[in-house]
Structure formats: structure tokens, C-alpha cells
Design a protein around this motif. Structure first.
Motif, PDB file in Angstrom:
ATOM      1  N   ALA A  63       0.157  -8.094  -8.415  1.00 34.46           N
ATOM      2  CA  ALA A  63      -0.946  -7.808  -9.326  1.00 34.46           C
ATOM      3  C   ALA A  63      -0.436  -6.745 -10.291  1.00 34.46           C
ATOM      4  O   ALA A  63      -0.537  -5.543 -10.027  1.00 34.46           O
ATOM      5  N   SER A  64       0.178  -7.191 -11.369  1.00 33.00           N
ATOM      6  CA  SER A  64       0.763  -6.273 -12.363  1.00 33.00           C
ATOM      7  C   SER A  64       1.177  -7.080 -13.580  1.00 33.00           C
ATOM      8  O   SER A  64       1.218  -8.303 -13.525  1.00 33.00           O
ATOM      9  N   GLY A  68       5.624  -4.233 -14.448  1.00 32.87           N
ATOM     10  CA  GLY A  68       5.545  -3.857 -13.040  1.00 32.87           C
ATOM     11  C   GLY A  68       6.631  -4.550 -12.221  1.00 32.87           C
ATOM     12  O   GLY A  68       7.259  -3.941 -11.349  1.00 32.87           O
ATOM     13  N   GLU A  71       9.847  -2.840 -12.894  1.00 36.20           N
ATOM     14  CA  GLU A  71       9.925  -1.585 -12.136  1.00 36.20           C
ATOM     15  C   GLU A  71      10.284  -1.873 -10.675  1.00 36.20           C
ATOM     16  O   GLU A  71      11.071  -1.154 -10.066  1.00 36.20           O
ATOM     17  N   PRO A 221      12.067   6.400  -3.663  1.00 35.64           N
ATOM     18  CA  PRO A 221      10.793   6.149  -2.992  1.00 35.64           C
ATOM     19  C   PRO A 221       9.941   5.162  -3.792  1.00 35.64           C
ATOM     20  O   PRO A 221       9.956   5.178  -5.020  1.00 35.64           O
ATOM     21  N   SER A 222       9.246   4.300  -3.100  1.00 37.51           N
ATOM     22  CA  SER A 222       8.332   3.375  -3.772  1.00 37.51           C
ATOM     23  C   SER A 222       7.268   2.945  -2.783  1.00 37.51           C
ATOM     24  O   SER A 222       7.469   2.997  -1.574  1.00 37.51           O
ATOM     25  N   PHE A 223       6.142   2.498  -3.315  1.00 32.40           N
ATOM     26  CA  PHE A 223       5.049   2.077  -2.435  1.00 32.40           C
ATOM     27  C   PHE A 223       4.458   0.767  -2.959  1.00 32.40           C
ATOM     28  O   PHE A 223       4.704  -0.284  -2.401  1.00 32.40           O
ATOM     29  N   TYR A 224       3.732   0.833  -4.072  1.00 29.27           N
ATOM     30  CA  TYR A 224       3.104  -0.395  -4.596  1.00 29.27           C
ATOM     31  C   TYR A 224       4.161  -1.446  -4.905  1.00 29.27           C
ATOM     32  O   TYR A 224       3.931  -2.640  -4.731  1.00 29.27           O
ATOM     33  N   PHE A 225       5.330  -1.013  -5.363  1.00 33.75           N
ATOM     34  CA  PHE A 225       6.390  -1.956  -5.725  1.00 33.75           C
ATOM     35  C   PHE A 225       7.508  -1.993  -4.688  1.00 33.75           C
ATOM     36  O   PHE A 225       8.621  -2.429  -4.985  1.00 33.75           O
ATOM     37  N   PRO A 236       0.454  -7.407   0.557  1.00 35.37           N
ATOM     38  CA  PRO A 236       0.247  -6.127   1.236  1.00 35.37           C
ATOM     39  C   PRO A 236      -0.980  -5.392   0.694  1.00 35.37           C
ATOM     40  O   PRO A 236      -1.604  -4.628   1.413  1.00 35.37           O
ATOM     41  N   TYR A 237      -1.303  -5.623  -0.596  1.00 41.35           N
ATOM     42  CA  TYR A 237      -2.488  -5.049  -1.219  1.00 41.35           C
ATOM     43  C   TYR A 237      -3.281  -6.220  -1.801  1.00 41.35           C
ATOM     44  O   TYR A 237      -2.734  -7.303  -1.978  1.00 41.35           O
TER      45      TYR A 237
END
Lengths: 380, 380
Positions: A63-64, A68, A71, A221-225, A236-237
């Protein structure tokens, strides 16, 4: 002046026109994303998208926007201090560079003049100069200049050096041949609002085995991506449920047409637009134009920004102007996505009428004749 | 058994039901995002969304899920090594913690038992213990447990300490009163697929002046979620055009109803569901349930996962089960978004029938009677 209904024609390199059937597919009832019913839809959408990318690699839906997905490539593949080679021939090559620099990579740019292209030899040379580079970032279709790169040629060189190749195929995919597996592309990113014929809001990314190996050692570090979150669970989201309905149907349409036929259709439409443009005495901006869009130099006597706004606001025909330093100097006509013969006719007709209104001398029908001749020659 | 048409009822805490008018709004022709025509639509959508957030702060629309908006808060506000206080009372408090830790913050959690809530006094105490903390991260409605936090109370304490307060209002906004400006909330994030009655795919985030001041000194690299990119241009990357059409219309609908009335509607629906659940002899999981959803303990004699799948697959009524360690132990009925009286009637009726099918003893109509009594009492 009689009042005339104004219909809209979207001939910009994204968003592209969305077929009514796909618009309505997005209007279907939203269902919950953690149900077996939605999981099946998502799996089918992913399978169909893999066909479009010509890959059996892992492929994720984000979802981007496409940025995104870019990235996601950078944060998973490049650690701070690592060296990467970036082909920079326009705004989107610059975006790779900005992204890589943002996350601490040392960027070695292959800096091109806007409109120019890189060759596999240039990549080879740079890799020889920088044997410590870990990856090459490049762009299938540099949307800002209308230039298509020889990704197949780049990949041969990059893989011979044992490095990773990461391709921004956001505007190029579907219009331009791209074979992720056959060409051994490690990461390919795309977005929904281009060849997929969908509204914006979905990003796509593929990961090869080599890409995963590199990602495992990554330290940004990364989370959403974070790619591993998607590897564990493709959603995951909360995913963009309705856009995924649309994607499932869009890839069915592309499969039905056959991806080779889709590429060939885009090639013919590109030829038609370019013959029309040439017949009007205009010059191309790109030294290696592709099937996605045609960037054209604005003739000296014409105000380039006025040309774009006149076509859009008076005729309903949306093309793109130049970005950044190219503003007012070029215009860009896309032949991308849900496009057929008569879209190119409309484009060249609108161009003829707008140019004449702005004082450029031309005989009506000159460009259109050239377009029709292409279709006759191609027998379509 | 006669064959019966199955209609779908989405009673999960997001995605929530999308009204037909909003679904069709998303099926409108996609236009180019760099046109004055689209800019106007986007500005109006943002203005309306600010009303919903009760703010005049900067507010951005992201092509992302709510988690993307949470990431945007973290990467712009917290630098590595800085201390933050995080209220952790469920899966979404844990997500704040994971995000903050991913980007190098030192997290001081206020760890709650699942279903429990924090008090302003607990926040005050933690801030006294950790005067070097820079921000408090918390959740309006902890969706995993159905618990609503006293954000107004938290904010008073946090602002008295001169710290930043960052609120995940993803599932809570619109169902639960929230006044960004009056309560002095520095950053509030939300997503489209909850109270906004839209499909998933849009994230929202607001920044107060204090938040901007902190962001200016921030040292975490970011690109897609870099707040300054959005400050400079609200659409730095291709926005989710069709979802923004839908948003514009959704916020018009919410404004027409009046946000106070929307909150009050949610309160009444929540009361109705809870009276129904209680009348069936069931217990609430949360110690401070709110207007968003009701989490209920699964009775010992019943298989909780079967309850959820039976309601969904046989009745077409989608509620949510428990997440993580709560799987099978609780179920969650949402009363969130495009919901009216008879949605709660359907929910409690489906629950009665499903529980009986799974062997739980109850008299039909017991829960429904309690629901109807609430509506009579509230005179709605």
C-alpha cells in the motif's frame, strides 16, 4: 462559439486511463483482509502480477506509491557506507540517488545528460573501476525524459560482475519488454497507475534469491518497508483491498491479451505517435525513446507550459510538461496502458490544433496522416 | 435445508462497510495528480479531514496503511538513543514499541495487561521517573483488546511536562471523541478503512508546531515518510487519486452529520451491543471499552475460532477473533463507521444463533431484547 461537450483523455505517463470495468471492480464491497476469501483474491492477484513481471521470484504488493517500492529496495539491500552505482539520466535516476544517499550509501553516479542513455559498456567500466560496489540501480523507462535503458544488456554485465541489479520499472513495465527471470533481475519495482491501468496506490516489488541473501545481512532499520515482514506474511499491514480486486482483474486482462502482444501494441502506438510528431516538424528530446512515452522539444515559437494547459483545460487532453529544469522546454505524450489506435489519433489531433492556436505553422492533418500510415503498414 | 441468499455484514474493526455512494465515488475517472483540477479536490479532502481531526494543524494524506503513518511519526520525531514512553496494552501499543525500537529509540514501556488501561497518573509518574523522555506514544483505541485510553487526560499530563504526545487514532478516530487542537495533541495518525468508511490504502497524520520543532532536529533518515517532503508539497509522490475522491465525499458526509453526532451515534451503538452481549451472559474482555468495538471473552464451552468462522462463512457476518495470544479466547464485534441500529441487531442475532449452534445455552431473543431497549431508552 458553440458549446461542446468536453471528454477527458489521459495521455500522461501515469496515472493512465482506467478501463470502466476496472473502475467498477474497485467499487465492489470491501471485505475483511484476514479472511480466507480475501487471501485467495490476493494470492491470485500476486500470481497474475508475477506473470506480468515474468518471474517466479517473491513478489509483494505494497500500500504505497512506486516511490515506496523504491524505498523498500534501498532499505533492504544497501547498508550505510556501501557503494552503489546509480544510472542518473533524469528525475527518477536522481530519485534512486537521493534514496541511496538518504540511507547512507556511497553513490557512484553514471551521470547522463537529460535525454541520454547509458550503455552496458559504461556499466561494465564503472564496475571495473569500483569492484567494491554492491549493486547497480537503474531505470527501465526514465519518465522525465522518455528514455528507455537497455536493462537486458545492463543485467548481463552486472551479473557477470556478481553484483545486484535493481530496476525501477515503474513507468516501463508492461509497455516495454522486461523479463525478470530470464534477464536475472534481482529487484524490480513498479506501481499500479501505469501499464497496469489502475488508479495509483499500489506498489510492487520482486526479490531474487541473491537479493534475499543480501537483505539478510542488511543493517538499515526498516519497518513498513521491511521485506522480511512481507516474506512472513504477504499482508503484514492492512492491504489496499479494493485496489487488489482491481489488480486481480487487470492482470487477467493482460494475461488474456498476452504480455508479448501487450508489448507489441505499445511498440506500434509509440511508432505512430513518433511518426506523427516527426511529420509536424518537431524533434524528440530523448536519444533512445521507448514504448512508454514520447518526449518532444517545444518549438522555439511556442510557450511550452501554455501548450500543456491549453490541451488540458480547453481540449480535455492531458499530456505532461517537462519536470524541473525541463519545464516549458519539452512536453511528453504517453502511449501507456489502456491505449489503442484512436488514442494516438486524438493525441496528434489535439497537438495539431493546440500548436496552431499558439502560432506554430502547420497544415492540419499532416501528423494524423503519418499516424494512419503506421497503422496501415502494421496492419492493425 | 432451503437455500438462502447470503448477504455480507462487515462488523470487524477495519476494514468497515463502505457505503455504495463512496464505492462508486472511487469508480470515477482517474485524473492526473499534477493538474489544478486534482489539486482542488485534494485540498478540499484535506480541509474536510482536518475537521474530522478537529485541527488546524498540518495534515497529510499518505498512500499507505495506518502503519505507514505510524512510521512517519516515529522517523520524524525520535532520534536514535532518545527516550520515549510507550503505553503498551495490546498489539498496537506493541507496534509503537517495535517501531520506536526499530529506529533506535530507548523505549520505556508502560506495560499493561491485555484489556487493561493506563491512567493519566501512570503517565505522570513515568514522566517524573524519566524527565529525559522526549515523547509519549499511545493509542486512542487499542483495537486488539477493545480498550479506549483517556487521551485527553494523558495529554494534559504530557503537555504539563512539556513533552510531545503522539496518538495512534487509527481505529478510534470518528467513533470516539478526539479533539486534536483542544487537547493539544502533537501528532495524530489514522487510516481510511475505519471510521472514514473507506477502503484501506490511505494513511493520515497531523503535525503540531511543537512536533515540527522536534522534527527539525531529528536525525533518522527517511524519504517516503519524510514529513518535510509533504510540507513542501502535499503530494510529493503520486497520491492515491481515487481514494482521495472517496475521502472528499466521506468527510462531506461526516460534516453533514456533524462530528459530535457521529461520536454520539457510536456511543449508542456501543451501548446497544454491550447490553446485548451482557444479556447473553457473556463477559467483556476490556476494562475500559469504548465506542469502537466490543471485545468479549469466549465462553469456556465454545470454540472461539469456530464461532468466528461459522458467523463469517455460514451467516456472512464478519467479526474479528483474538490476535496473537488472545486467539480463540476472545471475539471482537465492531460498531465502527457506516453503522446504524439494525447492524447491531444483526450482530447480536448472528451471535445468538452461532452460540446456540456451538452448544452454548441461551434463549433466542435475549440479547436482541436488550439491544432494542437501549434504542428505546435513547429514543433513536
Amino acid at each position: 462559439m458553440a458549446k461542446m461537450v468536453k471528454k477527458n483523455y489521459l495521455l500522461a505517463p501515469g496515472p493512465t486511463p482506467v478501463p470502466t470495468d476496472l473502475l467498477l471492480e474497485g467499487a465492489r464491497e470491501t471485505i475483511h483482509h484476514r479472511t480466507p476469501q480475501f487471501k485467495k483474491i490476493m494470492e491470485e492477484a500476486i500470481e497474475g502480477t508475477k506473470y506480468v513481471f515474468q518471474t517466479t521470484n517473491d513478489l509483494f504488493l505494497l500500500a504505497s506509491s512506486g516511490t515506496g517500492a523504491m524505498e523498500m529496495a534501498v532499505v533492504n539491500l544497501v547498508s550505510p557506507g556501501e557503494k552503489v552505482i546509480v544510472v542518473v539520466g533524469g528525475k527518477f535516476g536522481e530519485r534512486w540517488q537521493q534514496l541511496c544517499e538518504t540511507y547512507g550509501a556511497e553513490v557512484v553516479p553514471i551521470k547522463l545528460e537529460y535525454g541520454d542513455y547509458a550503455t552496458p559498456e559504461m556499466i561494465d567500466e564503472k564496475l571495473k573501476e569500483h569492484p567494491d560496489a554492491v549493486a547497480v540501480f537503474t531505470t527501465l523507462s526514465e519518465t522525465s525524459t522518455g528514455t528507455v535503458m537497455d536493462i537486458e544488456g545492463f543485467a548481463k554485465v552486472v551479473k557477470a560482475h556478481g553484483k545486484l541489479i535493481v530496476v525501477d520499472a515503474i513507468s516501463g513495465l508492461i509497455a516495454q519488454p522486461l523479463k525478470t527471470d530470464e534477464w536475472k533481475l534481482d529487484v524490480v519495482v513498479a506501481g499500479s497507475q501505469k501499464g497496469f491501468m489502475l488508479p495509483p496506490g499500489l506498489g510492487f516489488i520482486t526479490f531474487s534469491e541473491d537479493a534475499w541473501k543480501k537483505a539478510e545481512k542488511n543493517s538499515v532499520p526498516s519497518f513498513y518497508f521491511n521485506a522480511f515482514a512481507y516474506k512472513k506474511n504477504p499482508a503484514p499491514y492492512t492491504p489496499a483491498v479494493n485496489l487488489i480486486y482491481q489488480l486481480k482483474k487487470a492482470v487477467e486482462m493482460l494475461k488474456e491479451e498476452g504480455i508479448e502482444n501487450v508489448w507489441e501494441r505499445h511498440r506500434i502506438l509509440a511508432d505512430a505517435i513518433r511518426e506523427g510528431v516527426k511529420a509536424l516538424g518537431l524533434e524528440f528530446f530523448s536519444k533512445r525513446p521507448g514504448n512508454v512515452l514520447t518526449a518532444v522539444k517545444v518549438p522555439e515559437s511556442v510557450d511550452g507550459q501554455k501548450l500543456v494547459s491549453l490541451m488540458r483545460d480547453e481540449f480535455g487532453v492531458t499530456i505532461a510538461g517537462g519536470q524541473g529544469s525541463m519545464k516549458g522546454k519539452i512536453f511528453r505524450i504517453a502511449h501507456l496502458g489502456y491505449m489503442s489506435k484512436f488514442d494516438t489519433i486524438v493525441a496528434i489531433s489535439a497537438l495539431e490544433m493546440a500548436l496552431r492556436k499558439l502560432g506554430y505553422k502547420l497544415e492540419y492533418g499532416t501528423g494524423l496522416k503519418a499516424v494512419e500510415e503506421v497503422f496501415e503498414r502494421e496492419d492493425v
